[in-house]
Write a protein that holds these residues in place. Sequence first.
Motif, PDB file in Angstrom:
ATOM      1  N   VAL A  32       0.841  -1.198   0.000  1.00  0.00           N
ATOM      2  CA  VAL A  32       0.000   0.000   0.000  1.00  0.00           C
ATOM      3  C   VAL A  32       0.877   1.250   0.000  1.00  0.00           C
ATOM      4  O   VAL A  32       0.574   2.232  -0.690  1.00  0.00           O
ATOM      5  N   ALA A  33       1.982   1.215   0.739  1.00  0.00           N
ATOM      6  CA  ALA A  33       2.901   2.359   0.752  1.00  0.00           C
ATOM      7  C   ALA A  33       3.511   2.579  -0.634  1.00  0.00           C
ATOM      8  O   ALA A  33       3.635   3.726  -1.090  1.00  0.00           O
ATOM      9  N   LYS A  34       3.872   1.495  -1.312  1.00  0.00           N
ATOM     10  CA  LYS A  34       4.406   1.617  -2.676  1.00  0.00           C
ATOM     11  C   LYS A  34       3.352   2.179  -3.620  1.00  0.00           C
ATOM     12  O   LYS A  34       3.648   3.025  -4.467  1.00  0.00           O
ATOM     13  N   GLN A  35       2.112   1.712  -3.469  1.00  0.00           N
ATOM     14  CA  GLN A  35       1.021   2.199  -4.308  1.00  0.00           C
ATOM     15  C   GLN A  35       0.797   3.689  -4.086  1.00  0.00           C
ATOM     16  O   GLN A  35       0.602   4.445  -5.037  1.00  0.00           O
ATOM     17  N   ASN A  43       0.571  11.859  -9.772  1.00  0.00           N
ATOM     18  CA  ASN A  43      -0.553  12.769  -9.511  1.00  0.00           C
ATOM     19  C   ASN A  43      -1.898  12.116  -9.847  1.00  0.00           C
ATOM     20  O   ASN A  43      -2.774  12.743 -10.428  1.00  0.00           O
ATOM     21  N   ASP A  44      -2.024  10.844  -9.489  1.00  0.00           N
ATOM     22  CA  ASP A  44      -3.245  10.079  -9.756  1.00  0.00           C
ATOM     23  C   ASP A  44      -4.102  10.060  -8.491  1.00  0.00           C
ATOM     24  O   ASP A  44      -3.827   9.316  -7.543  1.00  0.00           O
ATOM     25  N   PHE A  45      -5.125  10.896  -8.469  1.00  0.00           N
ATOM     26  CA  PHE A  45      -5.969  11.028  -7.286  1.00  0.00           C
ATOM     27  C   PHE A  45      -6.738   9.746  -6.984  1.00  0.00           C
ATOM     28  O   PHE A  45      -6.906   9.376  -5.824  1.00  0.00           O
ATOM     29  N   LEU A  48      -4.486   7.247  -5.370  1.00  0.00           N
ATOM     30  CA  LEU A  48      -4.161   7.727  -4.024  1.00  0.00           C
ATOM     31  C   LEU A  48      -5.331   7.480  -3.069  1.00  0.00           C
ATOM     32  O   LEU A  48      -5.128   7.075  -1.919  1.00  0.00           O
ATOM     33  N   ALA A  49      -6.543   7.693  -3.547  1.00  0.00           N
ATOM     34  CA  ALA A  49      -7.723   7.411  -2.727  1.00  0.00           C
ATOM     35  C   ALA A  49      -7.827   5.915  -2.431  1.00  0.00           C
ATOM     36  O   ALA A  49      -8.163   5.518  -1.304  1.00  0.00           O
ATOM     37  N   ASP A  50      -7.516   5.083  -3.429  1.00  0.00           N
ATOM     38  CA  ASP A  50      -7.532   3.636  -3.230  1.00  0.00           C
ATOM     39  C   ASP A  50      -6.499   3.222  -2.186  1.00  0.00           C
ATOM     40  O   ASP A  50      -6.772   2.381  -1.325  1.00  0.00           O
ATOM     41  N   SER A  54      -7.249   1.443   1.386  1.00  0.00           N
ATOM     42  CA  SER A  54      -6.545   0.201   1.714  1.00  0.00           C
ATOM     43  C   SER A  54      -5.767   0.341   3.017  1.00  0.00           C
ATOM     44  O   SER A  54      -5.737  -0.582   3.835  1.00  0.00           O
ATOM     45  N   ALA A  55      -5.147   1.495   3.211  1.00  0.00           N
ATOM     46  CA  ALA A  55      -4.406   1.729   4.455  1.00  0.00           C
ATOM     47  C   ALA A  55      -5.344   1.729   5.653  1.00  0.00           C
ATOM     48  O   ALA A  55      -5.014   1.186   6.712  1.00  0.00           O
ATOM     49  N   ALA A  56      -6.522   2.325   5.484  1.00  0.00           N
ATOM     50  CA  ALA A  56      -7.499   2.326   6.569  1.00  0.00           C
ATOM     51  C   ALA A  56      -7.944   0.903   6.891  1.00  0.00           C
ATOM     52  O   ALA A  56      -8.123   0.547   8.067  1.00  0.00           O
TER      53      ALA A  56
END
Length: 80
Positions: A32-35, A43-45, A48-50, A54-56
């Motif tokens: 997830v950190a790599k993603q 700059n892909d929002f 970044l939201a995904d 996933s982190a949550a």
Amino acid sequence: MSAMAKKAKNFKKSKTGLYVSLASTAFGAISVAKQAKLARNDNDFLRLADAAVSAAAIVTGLAILYRELKRLGDDDVLLG
């Protein structure tokens, strides 16, 4: 059901099983950190939201596993 089959069935409820689950969930945080890093660089929002969702999910999963580990206490299924 044999004693060995009962132990295998209850593996996830043991301390060892919870530690394995904690470790595998923590390793998911690396991807997830790599993603998130790639999403910030591109700059892909949406990615970044995904990554944030996933982190949550990973944080929530780790919290649940930690709670189960504390609840289990010294009563370990594999130790008898």
